[in-house]
Design a protein around this motif. Structure first.
Motif, PDB file in Angstrom:
ATOM      1  N   MET A 347     -59.889  14.132   2.648  1.00 32.02           N
ATOM      2  CA  MET A 347     -60.680  14.578   3.791  1.00 32.02           C
ATOM      3  C   MET A 347     -60.416  13.670   4.995  1.00 32.02           C
ATOM      4  O   MET A 347     -61.302  12.939   5.453  1.00 32.02           O
ATOM      5  N   PRO A 348     -59.204  13.689   5.525  1.00 27.22           N
ATOM      6  CA  PRO A 348     -58.921  12.818   6.671  1.00 27.22           C
ATOM      7  C   PRO A 348     -59.587  13.342   7.935  1.00 27.22           C
ATOM      8  O   PRO A 348     -59.864  14.540   8.068  1.00 27.22           O
ATOM      9  N   ASP A 349     -59.852  12.458   8.849  1.00 28.88           N
ATOM     10  CA  ASP A 349     -60.319  12.884  10.162  1.00 28.88           C
ATOM     11  C   ASP A 349     -59.195  13.625  10.872  1.00 28.88           C
ATOM     12  O   ASP A 349     -58.010  13.345  10.648  1.00 28.88           O
ATOM     13  N   LYS A 350     -59.560  14.553  11.714  1.00 30.47           N
ATOM     14  CA  LYS A 350     -58.555  15.235  12.525  1.00 30.47           C
ATOM     15  C   LYS A 350     -57.929  14.236  13.489  1.00 30.47           C
ATOM     16  O   LYS A 350     -58.553  13.258  13.884  1.00 30.47           O
ATOM     17  N   ARG A 351     -56.682  14.506  13.871  1.00 30.90           N
ATOM     18  CA  ARG A 351     -55.973  13.581  14.748  1.00 30.90           C
ATOM     19  C   ARG A 351     -56.700  13.377  16.072  1.00 30.90           C
ATOM     20  O   ARG A 351     -56.667  12.308  16.656  1.00 30.90           O
ATOM     21  N   ASP A 352     -57.343  14.440  16.553  1.00 30.23           N
ATOM     22  CA  ASP A 352     -58.046  14.345  17.832  1.00 30.23           C
ATOM     23  C   ASP A 352     -59.556  14.198  17.640  1.00 30.23           C
ATOM     24  O   ASP A 352     -60.335  14.512  18.545  1.00 30.23           O
ATOM     25  N   ALA A 353     -59.971  13.730  16.448  1.00 37.95           N
ATOM     26  CA  ALA A 353     -61.403  13.603  16.174  1.00 37.95           C
ATOM     27  C   ALA A 353     -62.055  12.635  17.158  1.00 37.95           C
ATOM     28  O   ALA A 353     -61.527  11.560  17.446  1.00 37.95           O
ATOM     29  N   GLY A 354     -63.204  13.044  17.669  1.00 33.59           N
ATOM     30  CA  GLY A 354     -63.927  12.216  18.614  1.00 33.59           C
ATOM     31  C   GLY A 354     -65.056  11.460  17.942  1.00 33.59           C
ATOM     32  O   GLY A 354     -65.216  11.474  16.719  1.00 33.59           O
ATOM     33  N   THR A 355     -65.840  10.792  18.746  1.00 33.29           N
ATOM     34  CA  THR A 355     -66.994  10.033  18.267  1.00 33.29           C
ATOM     35  C   THR A 355     -68.255  10.866  18.460  1.00 33.29           C
ATOM     36  O   THR A 355     -68.483  11.407  19.549  1.00 33.29           O
ATOM     37  N   LEU A 356     -69.056  10.993  17.413  1.00 37.75           N
ATOM     38  CA  LEU A 356     -70.298  11.763  17.517  1.00 37.75           C
ATOM     39  C   LEU A 356     -71.282  11.035  18.430  1.00 37.75           C
ATOM     40  O   LEU A 356     -71.532   9.846  18.275  1.00 37.75           O
ATOM     41  N   ARG A 357     -71.840  11.773  19.366  1.00 35.48           N
ATOM     42  CA  ARG A 357     -72.859  11.227  20.266  1.00 35.48           C
ATOM     43  C   ARG A 357     -74.133  12.036  20.078  1.00 35.48           C
ATOM     44  O   ARG A 357     -74.146  13.245  20.314  1.00 35.48           O
ATOM     45  N   VAL A 358     -75.179  11.378  19.636  1.00 35.58           N
ATOM     46  CA  VAL A 358     -76.455  12.042  19.379  1.00 35.58           C
ATOM     47  C   VAL A 358     -77.416  11.671  20.502  1.00 35.58           C
ATOM     48  O   VAL A 358     -77.812  10.511  20.639  1.00 35.58           O
ATOM     49  N   THR A 359     -77.756  12.665  21.309  1.00 36.55           N
ATOM     50  CA  THR A 359     -78.689  12.437  22.420  1.00 36.55           C
ATOM     51  C   THR A 359     -80.059  13.037  22.144  1.00 36.55           C
ATOM     52  O   THR A 359     -81.069  12.541  22.631  1.00 36.55           O
TER      53      THR A 359
END
Length: 620
Positions: A347-359
Motif C-alpha cells: 500500500m504505497p503512497d501515491k507519487r503525488d500524495a499530499g499532506t492531509l490538512r484537517v481544518t
C-alpha cells in the motif's frame, strides 16, 4: 586509533535507501546494497589482488633461495646476492604485512560493521513501512530473523567471493605460468587440476545453493515458531499446553535437522572430491618434477619451488572450497530473506500524495464496499457523513463491520470501491503518515512498546516536554500507579520499562497509558474502540470525565457496547451484516424497536445490569 576511526567512518550504516523497494532478482538485490559501498568493495578487490600476488611469491622465494644455496659458494652468497635476498626479505617483512593491513582495515573496520548494518537498517526501513496485512500473514519472528540475517549473509558472501576469486585466479594462474616457464611438462598436472576444479565447482555449486536455500527457509520457520510460542507464552501457560508447543517446535526441529543432513551430505562429498583432486595434483606434480630433475631438465631450485607451490595451491583450493560453501550458504540466507525484504510495498503512497490538512474534521464514507478479497464481502455500500465535531457510536453484533470501517478510515487496507473523505480530501490521495497523524485511537487491546512509561506516552507526540507528558498522565488518572512502579533493574516511575507489549502492567494500567498517549497527541479526529473496557467502574467514571473534555470540539467515532459510553454520543450508527441498518440518537432508536432495540433488550435483560444502572445515572 585515528586510522581505525578513518576506516570506520567511511560508510554510514543508517543512510536512507536510494529506492523504496529492493529489487527481486538475486544479482540486482546484491547490487542494490553493494553499490552503496562499491568503492570499498573495489578497494577490497585491489587489496585482495596484492595479497594474493605477494602470497604466491613465497614458493618462488623458497625455490630461489634453494637454488642460490645449491649453486653459490657460501662465502660469496651474501656478497654477490645480498640485494636479491634483501628484496625478498623486504617483501615478506614490509610489503605483505602492509597489504594484509590494508585488506583487514577495509574488511574489518569498514565493510563488516558498516555494510552489515546498512543492509539491516535499510531492510528494516522498507519492511516497517509494509501494510498491516503484511505482518498479519507471517510470523513476526521470521520477518525479524530475515531482516537480521540477510545483512551479515550478503556482506560475507561479497567479501568471501572477492577474496576467493583472486586467490584461485592468482595462485592457479601464477603456478601454471611459473612452472611452464621452466618446463611445459611440469605445468600439465596443475592445468589438469585447474580444469577438474572448475568442473567440480560446476557440479557441486548448484547443489550447495539449493540445499543452503532450503536450510535457510526451515531455520527461519523454526525461529518463527519458537518466537510465536514465546510471544504467546501467557496463552500457553493458561491452557497448560507446553507439550503441544513442544510438538510444534519438535516438528520444526526435525525438519531443520533433515535439511541440515541433506546439506552436510553435499558438503562432505564436495570435500572428499576436492581432497582426492588435490592429492592427485600434488603427487602428479611431485612425480613430474622428480622425473624432470632426474633427466636433468630442471634444477633442484625448480623442484623446491614446484612442490611447495603445488601444496600451497592445494591448501588454497581447500580454503576457496570452504569459502564457496560459505558463500552459497549465505546466498541461500539472502534468497530466503528476500521473501520478506524484496517485496513491493502493498500500500504505497501515491507519487503525488499530499499532506492531509484537517481544518474542520468532517468525515465522509461514500459507497464503501470491502471484503478482504473475499466474494462474500464485509461492507456493502456504506454511506455515512460525520459532521465536524460530531460524536457517533458504531453499534452492531460481532462481525458487523465496525472495526473494518475504522481500519479503512486509517487506511490499513485499500478500498475495493468507494472513497473516504476528510474535509473533502480523499484519504487515498494523501500520505498515510499525515493521515494517521491527524487521527488518535485508543484500542481495546492496548499494546505498549518495551520501553519506559515516559517513552510510551510521548510516542503520541515525540517533541512533547516532560511537563506535558506528566500532565497527560494526570489527565488519564495514571500518575498514581506510575510513580509507584519499579522495574526489574530498579528503574522507577516514568523511567520504569513495561516489558514486551506492556506485559508488566495490568490491562487497566495499559489502557490508561494509551489514553494518556492519545491526550498528548491532541489529534482533531478521535477513534475509541472500547476505550474504557479494561477499567474498573471507579477509574472509568474518572476517565469518562477526561474523555468528555478530550472529545469536546473533535470528531469522534466510538465503537462501544458499554451503555455509559453510548449515552454520551450525539448519534448512533447501527451496522448489521456490513450495512447501516439504523441511525439516530439512543432514544430515537429505542422508539423504532429495531436492531438497536433488540441489542438493548439483550444487554439490559440480565447480561450487563451494571451498565443499565450506569446509563440511568448518566441520563439523570
Amino acid at each position: 586509533m585515528a586510522v581505525f576511526r578513518f576506516f570506520e567512518g567511511l560508510l554510514q550504516p543508517t543512510a536512507l535507501p536510494t529506492e523504496e523497494t529492493p529489487p527481486p532478482g538475486l544479482v540486482a538485490f546484491y547490487w542494490h546494497y553493494a553499490r552503496q559501498a562499491r568503492w570499498l568493495v573495489g578497494a577490497l578487490f585491489c587489496a585482495g589482488f596484492f595479497v594474493a600476488v605477494l602470497d604466491s611469491t613465497i614458493p618462488v622465494f623458497i625455490g630461489r633461495v634453494v637454488g642460490l644455496v645449491s649453486a653459490t659458494d657460501p662465502a660469496a652468497l651474501w656478497r654477490e646476492r645480498w640485494h636479491e635476498l634483501l628484496a625478498m626479505a623486504l617483501v615478506l617483512l614490509i610489503g605483505r604485512p602492509l597489504a594484509l593491513l590494508a585488506q583487514n582495515l577495509i574488511t574489518n573496520q569498514a565493510i563488516v560493521p558498516g555494510l552489515t548494518n546498512l543492509i539491516r537498517w535499510q531492510s528494516h526501513w522498507h519492511v516497517v513501512r509494509q501494510s498491516w496485512s503484511f505482518f498479519q500473514n507471517d510470523f513476526a519472528g521470521r520477518i525479524a530473523n530475515r531482516v537480521m540475517q540477510t545483512g551479515p549473509a550478503l556482506r560475507e558472501s561479497v567479501v568471501a567471493a572477492t577474496n576467493a576469486v583472486w586467490y584461485i585466479t592468482v595462485y592457479g594462474g601464477s603456478a601454471i605460468v611459473l612452472t611452464a616457464s621452466n618446463d611445459l611438462r611440469l605445468a600439465v598436472p596443475m592445468a589438469l587440476w585447474f580444469c577438474s576444479y572448475v568442473l567440480l565447482l560446476r557440479v557441486f555449486v548448484p547443489r550447495l545453493r539449493d540445499r543452503s536455500r532450503e536450510m535457510s527457509e526451515v531455520r527461519s520457520a523454526l525461529t518463527g515458531r519458537v518466537v510465536d510460542s514465546y510471544t504467546n507464552i501467557q496463552t500457553v501457560k493458561l491452557f497448560a499446553r507446553p507439550r503441544d508447543e513442544d510438538a510444534v517446535v519438535r516438528d520444526s526441529v526435525d525438519e531443520h535437522t533433515d535439511a541440515f543432513h541433506r546439506q552436510q551430505r553435499v558438503i562432505t562429498l564436495f570435500g572428499l572430491s576436492l581432497a582426492s583432486l588435490n592429492a592427485m595434483m600434488v603427487v602428479g606434480t611431485g612425480a613430474t618434477a622428480v622425473w624432470l630433475w632426474m633427466n636433468q631438465s630442471i634444477t633442484v631450485g625448480i623442484v623446491a619451488m614446484a612442490l611447495p607451490l603445488t601444496w600451497q595451491i592445494a591448501n588454497i583450493a581447500g580454503w576457496v572450497a570452504q569459502n564457496v560453501t560459505a558463500i552459497f550458504e549465505n546466498v541461500g540466507v539472502v534468497q530466503e530473506g528476500m521473501r520478506s525484504i524484496a517485496v513491493p510495498r502493498q500500500m504505497p503512497d501515491k507519487r503525488d500524495a499530499g499532506t492531509l490538512r484537517v481544518t474542520r474534521g468532517e468525515v465522509k464514507f461514500e459507497n464503501l464496499h470491502f471484503g478482504y478479497g473475499t466474494q462474500r464481502g464485509v461492507l456493502h455500500g456504506i454511506d455515512l457523513t460525520i459532521v465536524p465535531g460530531q460524536r457517533i457510536g458504531l453499534i452492531g453484533p460481532s462481525g458487523a463491520g465496525k472495526s473494518t470501517l475504522v481500519n479503512l478510515l486509517l487506511r490499513f487496507y485499500e478500498l475495493e470501491t468507494g472513497r473516504i473523505l476528510i474535509d473533502g480530501q480523499d484519504v487515498s490521495a494523501v500520505t498515510q503518515e499525515s493521515l494517521r497523524a491527524r487521527i488518535a485511537m485508543v484500542t481495546q487491546d492496548t499494546s505498549l512498546l518495551h520501553r519506559s512509561i515516559f517513552d510510551n506516552i510521548r510516542y503520541g507526540r515525540p517533541e512533547a516536554t516532560e511537563a506535558e507528558v506528566r500532565a497527560a498522565a494526570e489527565r488519564a488518572h495514571a500518575i498514581d500507579f506510575i510513580e509507584g512502579l519499579e522495574d526489574w533493574v530498579g528503574r522507577r516511575g516514568f523511567e520504569a520499562h513495561v516489558g514486551e507489549r506492556g506485559v508488566k502492567l495490568s490491562g487497566g494500567q495499559r489502557q490508561r497509558i494509551a489514553i494518556a498517549r492519545v491526550i498528548l497527541k491532541d489529534a482533531p479526529i478521535l477513534v475509541l474502540d472500547e476505550a474504557t473496557a479494561a477499567l474498573d467502574s471507579e477509574v472509568e467514571a474518572a476517565i469518562q470525565e477526561q474523555l468528555e473534555g478530550l472529545m469536546r470540539g473533535r470528531t469522534v467515532i466510538a465503537i462501544a457496547h458499554r451503555l455509559s459510553t453510548i449515552a454520551r454520543m450525539d448519534r448512533l450508527v447501527v451496522l448489521d451484516h456490513g450495512r447501516i441498518v439504523e441511525t439516530g440518537t439512543h432514544g430515537e432508536l429505542l422508539a423504532r424497536r429495531g436492531t438497536y432495540w433488540r441489542l438493548w433488550q439483550r444487554q439490559s435483560g440480565g447480561f450487563l445490569q451494571e451498565d443499565v444502572q450506569e446509563f440511568r445515572v448518566a441520563v439523570e
